[in-house]
Write a protein that holds these residues in place. Structure first.
Motif, PDB file in Angstrom:
ATOM      1  N   PHE A  23      11.750  65.004  -2.427  1.00  0.00           N
ATOM      2  CA  PHE A  23      10.942  64.496  -1.418  1.00  0.00           C
ATOM      3  C   PHE A  23       9.538  64.601  -1.330  1.00  0.00           C
ATOM      4  O   PHE A  23       8.495  63.688  -1.338  1.00  0.00           O
ATOM      5  CB  PHE A  23      11.613  64.460   0.031  1.00  0.00           C
ATOM      6  CG  PHE A  23      11.286  63.465   0.893  1.00  0.00           C
ATOM      7  CD1 PHE A  23      11.360  62.160   0.680  1.00  0.00           C
ATOM      8  CD2 PHE A  23      10.862  63.923   2.209  1.00  0.00           C
ATOM      9  CE1 PHE A  23      11.009  61.293   1.830  1.00  0.00           C
ATOM     10  CE2 PHE A  23      10.551  62.911   3.349  1.00  0.00           C
ATOM     11  CZ  PHE A  23      10.557  61.390   2.912  1.00  0.00           C
TER      12      PHE A  23
ATOM     13  N   LEU B 196       5.865  53.072   2.117  1.00  0.00           N
ATOM     14  CA  LEU B 196       6.772  54.172   1.829  1.00  0.00           C
ATOM     15  C   LEU B 196       6.984  55.119   2.978  1.00  0.00           C
ATOM     16  O   LEU B 196       8.272  55.607   3.000  1.00  0.00           O
ATOM     17  CB  LEU B 196       6.303  54.695   0.478  1.00  0.00           C
ATOM     18  CG  LEU B 196       6.211  53.849  -0.680  1.00  0.00           C
ATOM     19  CD1 LEU B 196       5.501  54.567  -1.915  1.00  0.00           C
ATOM     20  CD2 LEU B 196       7.594  53.615  -1.242  1.00  0.00           C
ATOM     21  N   ALA B 197       6.383  55.326   3.739  1.00  0.00           N
ATOM     22  CA  ALA B 197       6.522  56.272   4.966  1.00  0.00           C
ATOM     23  C   ALA B 197       7.401  55.610   5.989  1.00  0.00           C
ATOM     24  O   ALA B 197       8.359  56.188   6.351  1.00  0.00           O
ATOM     25  CB  ALA B 197       5.265  56.811   5.653  1.00  0.00           C
ATOM     26  N   ASN B 198       7.003  54.415   6.227  1.00  0.00           N
ATOM     27  CA  ASN B 198       8.253  53.650   7.126  1.00  0.00           C
ATOM     28  C   ASN B 198       9.423  53.514   6.515  1.00  0.00           C
ATOM     29  O   ASN B 198      10.574  53.781   7.201  1.00  0.00           O
ATOM     30  CB  ASN B 198       7.556  52.289   7.308  1.00  0.00           C
ATOM     31  CG  ASN B 198       6.359  52.315   8.211  1.00  0.00           C
ATOM     32  OD1 ASN B 198       6.020  53.376   8.714  1.00  0.00           O
ATOM     33  ND2 ASN B 198       5.469  51.327   8.194  1.00  0.00           N
TER      34      ASN B 198
ATOM     35  N   PHE C 151       6.025  62.223  -2.250  1.00  0.00           N
ATOM     36  CA  PHE C 151       4.918  62.103  -1.286  1.00  0.00           C
ATOM     37  C   PHE C 151       3.679  62.312  -2.204  1.00  0.00           C
ATOM     38  O   PHE C 151       2.753  61.759  -1.956  1.00  0.00           O
ATOM     39  CB  PHE C 151       5.236  63.224  -0.146  1.00  0.00           C
ATOM     40  CG  PHE C 151       4.350  63.428   0.852  1.00  0.00           C
ATOM     41  CD1 PHE C 151       3.377  62.385   1.141  1.00  0.00           C
ATOM     42  CD2 PHE C 151       4.179  64.598   1.785  1.00  0.00           C
ATOM     43  CE1 PHE C 151       2.304  62.424   2.102  1.00  0.00           C
ATOM     44  CE2 PHE C 151       3.244  64.344   2.737  1.00  0.00           C
ATOM     45  CZ  PHE C 151       2.314  63.586   2.708  1.00  0.00           C
TER      46      PHE C 151
ATOM     47  N   ASN D  87      -3.902  54.543  -2.265  1.00  0.00           N
ATOM     48  CA  ASN D  87      -3.552  53.426  -1.426  1.00  0.00           C
ATOM     49  C   ASN D  87      -2.902  53.421  -0.097  1.00  0.00           C
ATOM     50  O   ASN D  87      -1.838  53.723  -0.260  1.00  0.00           O
ATOM     51  CB  ASN D  87      -2.853  52.221  -2.467  1.00  0.00           C
ATOM     52  CG  ASN D  87      -2.835  50.928  -1.741  1.00  0.00           C
ATOM     53  OD1 ASN D  87      -2.621  50.811  -0.548  1.00  0.00           O
ATOM     54  ND2 ASN D  87      -3.273  49.885  -2.595  1.00  0.00           N
ATOM     55  N   LEU D  88      -3.695  53.314   0.893  1.00  0.00           N
ATOM     56  CA  LEU D  88      -3.061  53.629   2.312  1.00  0.00           C
ATOM     57  C   LEU D  88      -2.097  52.591   2.579  1.00  0.00           C
ATOM     58  O   LEU D  88      -1.249  53.006   3.321  1.00  0.00           O
ATOM     59  CB  LEU D  88      -4.355  53.796   3.339  1.00  0.00           C
ATOM     60  CG  LEU D  88      -5.197  55.172   3.267  1.00  0.00           C
ATOM     61  CD1 LEU D  88      -6.263  54.982   4.112  1.00  0.00           C
ATOM     62  CD2 LEU D  88      -4.358  56.143   3.799  1.00  0.00           C
TER      63      LEU D  88
ATOM     64  N   LEU E 125       1.242  53.798   0.968  1.00  0.00           N
ATOM     65  CA  LEU E 125       1.570  54.849   1.750  1.00  0.00           C
ATOM     66  C   LEU E 125       2.228  54.708   3.243  1.00  0.00           C
ATOM     67  O   LEU E 125       3.173  55.205   3.478  1.00  0.00           O
ATOM     68  CB  LEU E 125       0.327  55.847   1.960  1.00  0.00           C
ATOM     69  CG  LEU E 125       0.159  56.767   0.882  1.00  0.00           C
ATOM     70  CD1 LEU E 125      -1.397  57.336   1.237  1.00  0.00           C
ATOM     71  CD2 LEU E 125       1.208  57.819   0.790  1.00  0.00           C
ATOM     72  N   ASP E 126       1.599  53.640   3.653  1.00  0.00           N
ATOM     73  CA  ASP E 126       2.344  53.004   5.009  1.00  0.00           C
ATOM     74  C   ASP E 126       3.648  52.568   4.878  1.00  0.00           C
ATOM     75  O   ASP E 126       4.785  52.733   5.540  1.00  0.00           O
ATOM     76  CB  ASP E 126       1.375  52.155   5.648  1.00  0.00           C
ATOM     77  CG  ASP E 126       1.737  51.756   7.070  1.00  0.00           C
ATOM     78  OD1 ASP E 126       1.806  53.067   7.803  1.00  0.00           O
ATOM     79  OD2 ASP E 126       1.482  50.801   7.382  1.00  0.00           O
TER      80      ASP E 126
ATOM     81  N   ALA F 212      10.859  56.004   4.275  1.00  0.00           N
ATOM     82  CA  ALA F 212      11.394  57.095   4.509  1.00  0.00           C
ATOM     83  C   ALA F 212      11.892  57.311   5.780  1.00  0.00           C
ATOM     84  O   ALA F 212      13.272  57.873   5.924  1.00  0.00           O
ATOM     85  CB  ALA F 212      10.471  58.113   4.189  1.00  0.00           C
ATOM     86  N   ALA F 213      11.415  56.854   6.947  1.00  0.00           N
ATOM     87  CA  ALA F 213      12.014  56.965   8.321  1.00  0.00           C
ATOM     88  C   ALA F 213      13.065  56.010   8.503  1.00  0.00           C
ATOM     89  O   ALA F 213      14.041  56.546   9.152  1.00  0.00           O
ATOM     90  CB  ALA F 213      10.974  56.643   9.489  1.00  0.00           C
TER      91      ALA F 213
ATOM     92  N   MET G  30       3.036  59.562  -4.319  1.00  0.00           N
ATOM     93  CA  MET G  30       2.400  58.522  -3.477  1.00  0.00           C
ATOM     94  C   MET G  30       1.147  58.344  -2.948  1.00  0.00           C
ATOM     95  O   MET G  30       0.305  57.235  -2.741  1.00  0.00           O
ATOM     96  CB  MET G  30       3.165  58.284  -2.311  1.00  0.00           C
ATOM     97  CG  MET G  30       4.934  57.915  -2.320  1.00  0.00           C
ATOM     98  SD  MET G  30       5.318  58.062  -0.707  1.00  0.00           S
ATOM     99  CE  MET G  30       6.995  58.677  -1.016  1.00  0.00           C
ATOM    100  N   VAL G  31       0.769  59.690  -2.833  1.00  0.00           N
ATOM    101  CA  VAL G  31      -0.792  59.844  -2.327  1.00  0.00           C
ATOM    102  C   VAL G  31      -1.765  59.389  -3.383  1.00  0.00           C
ATOM    103  O   VAL G  31      -2.845  59.252  -3.253  1.00  0.00           O
ATOM    104  CB  VAL G  31      -1.040  61.465  -1.880  1.00  0.00           C
ATOM    105  CG1 VAL G  31      -2.443  61.630  -1.723  1.00  0.00           C
ATOM    106  CG2 VAL G  31      -0.145  61.410  -0.673  1.00  0.00           C
TER     107      VAL G  31
END
Lengths: 332, 332
Positions: free
Chosen positions: A125, A144-146, A129, A137-138, A141-142, A148-149, A132-133
């Motif tokens: 994981f 993929l972060a969403n 991360f 590209n923010l 990231l947004d 993951a949650a 992805m960084v």
């Protein structure tokens, strides 16, 4: 790779079209799963990641990116990130479910121990991360972060709903949207974003991935009852684990008193004998639950294809549409 | 909060100086640990996160950011992200160690089940990831992604090294740099970056956090032998779990045959009787292992304070220096 395109399965046609990118994905997977500090990590990872996985999720990233005109190289990073997230959730799922077999082989928690599965999952994981960084590209990231949650919320919801015969279809959809569709939709959406898709195309790609993922999981759950052992996991596993899948929910909805007692004993209390799998199937057929579940999956396939119509025509777009059809036609 | 500053512990002085920020951290923790889909999540999280944790890692972010001139608001997001990562690793650690007690209360894996601990840990890690993305600072994301990978490598390395009497001091430092110092250094470094620190200051803050974290963990490991039960975990837990801590490694290095048999039986094979804790302490004292371990911790405190000298003078800088001294002076 040479293929008879008219007869090959959509999955294999996609793999052929994306052959060059997939080679880069394979190389980056090997590079990034390494750990100088802890050699146990690539051992556990390799066991799972090279065990004949279909690379479906990386292909969704690559196909979405390429058909939207991506020149690379960062779609490869995102494809590997998505595969690592998927692998991490498999490792943790096998601990949660206490599984003994995955893709026809012993699970990592059986070969090593639960601790290794938990910690190597965490490592993958974290590596995802990092990957992805890298594209910087923010928006990606947004997304993929969403995702993951949403994935972990789906997993927790599934855990809490297990063995609860009152589980609704709405809860079922929420669970599978989390545990399966969230990563599919993040894959296609992020692939589009890294290629510079506009917001309408981005949303169409997200909807395609979401509907494809839901159809995929509904069929996966059907195969627990209808499938052959070739799927690599044992038939009836979901029943034994008390998972309220769609055919079970629909069969319970119309259950006689006697049938209800059957579901309470098996799904509710986990007392599942080998003969119960066939009996479950018989009850489901009597209520038309298998046919209506398959129809539900097909309606999601139609939604997936309708969403695809909103992105420009491209050979990869047609393969993704065929892939959606194949998801319900498959028998393993 | 009113404090007698001359007599208060450095930790409490920091908390008083950062009172407003810490209130925002508490509010954001409560907001972000919520899950509409799965109410089990905030239950498990609240059990751990409100159980008298010292908020040490969030304070490192806040103090580093404030003393470098940060005006906010995103240092609060990073502070919460770091606390969520810490909490996620605690949840997973307790599964890995099969712990029964943490901070003097039953662990989440005992109150609920291992599955909830694994999945809620994953959820908190994903929520941390979302929080880190929000400031839109790629350098910060890079630092925290690398920290996450280093943490899990340290955890896996610890697992593999457990019960291995041949573990070297170099491996020990690698383990604790991963499992503890990586998050301390990411906290101070990211706090500096979000405040616009230059690269020299960023590196000084990273070194401070790294050295502080190593000193902290060395002392934590000493307290397993020397400490009172007030620490909340049971004395001798590390010994029972076969962890090769620095005083154990140093005592083994000079062991007689008889002592070696003692270490093989206890740390190596896990046969630990209550009286063995005192015997371990006696052997360590005979070899000066406790004193030399404490001296090692103090040398890291000196490094931490020397690194701090490279950032501009500030009242918070003095509190961070005092905190480093306190880390080795503490008895719980």
């Amino acid at each position: 790779m040479s293929l008879d395109h008219a007869r090959a399965k959509p999955h294999d046609r996609l793999a052929a079209a994306l052959e060059g990118d997939l080679a880069l994905v394979g190389a980056l997977i090997r590079e990034r799963m390494a750990s100088e500090a802890a050699p146990r990590i690539p051992q556990v990872t390799a066991h799972l990641i090279e065990a004949g996985g279909k690379r479906l999720r990386p292909m969704l990233v690559l196909a979405a990116a390429r058909m939207m005109g991506c020149e690379g190289p960062f779609h490869v990073h995102l494809a590997v990130a998505v595969e690592f997230i998927h692998t991490a959730t498999l490792l943790h799922d096998d601990v949660v479910d206490d599984s003994k077999q995955r893709r026809g082989r012993p699970t990592a928690n059986l070969l090593w121990d639960n601790m290794s599965s938990v910690l190597v999952g965490d490592y993958l994981f974290a590596r995802a991360f990092q990957l992805m960084v890298e594209p910087g590209n923010l928006r990606v990231l947004d997304i993929l972060a969403n995702a993951a949650a949403t994935i972990s919320e789906g997993e927790v919801l599934q855990l809490v709903a297990a063995r609860d015969l009152a589980t609704t279809e709405e809860t079922y959809i929420k669970v599978i949207r989390g545990k399966t569709a969230a990563l599919f939709s993040a894959a296609t959406q992020a692939g589009g974003v890294i290629a510079g898709a506009d917001s309408g195309q981005e949303e169409a790609l997200r909807e395609y991935g979401d509907a494809l993922g839901i159809a995929f999981q509904i069929v996966d759950d059907l195969l627990d009852i209808e499938g052959t052992e070739a799927i690599g996991k044992n038939r009836g596993d979901d029943l034994r684990e008390g998972k309220l899948t769609l055919p079970v929910i629909r069969a319970i909805a119309g259950a006689s008193d006697e049938e209800r007692a059957f579901w309470t004993r098996t799904v509710g209390r986990g007392q599942v004998e080998p003969a119960d799998i066939e009996q479950a199937r018989g009850i489901m057929e009597r209520h038309g639950a298998l046919a209506s579940t398959r129809a539900e999956a097909m309606s999601w396939v139609e939604r997936a294809k309708a969403a695809l119509d909103r992105v420009p025509a491209h050979p990869l777009r047609e393969m993704l549409a065929d892939l959606a059809d194949y998801v319900v036609a498959r028998e393993v």
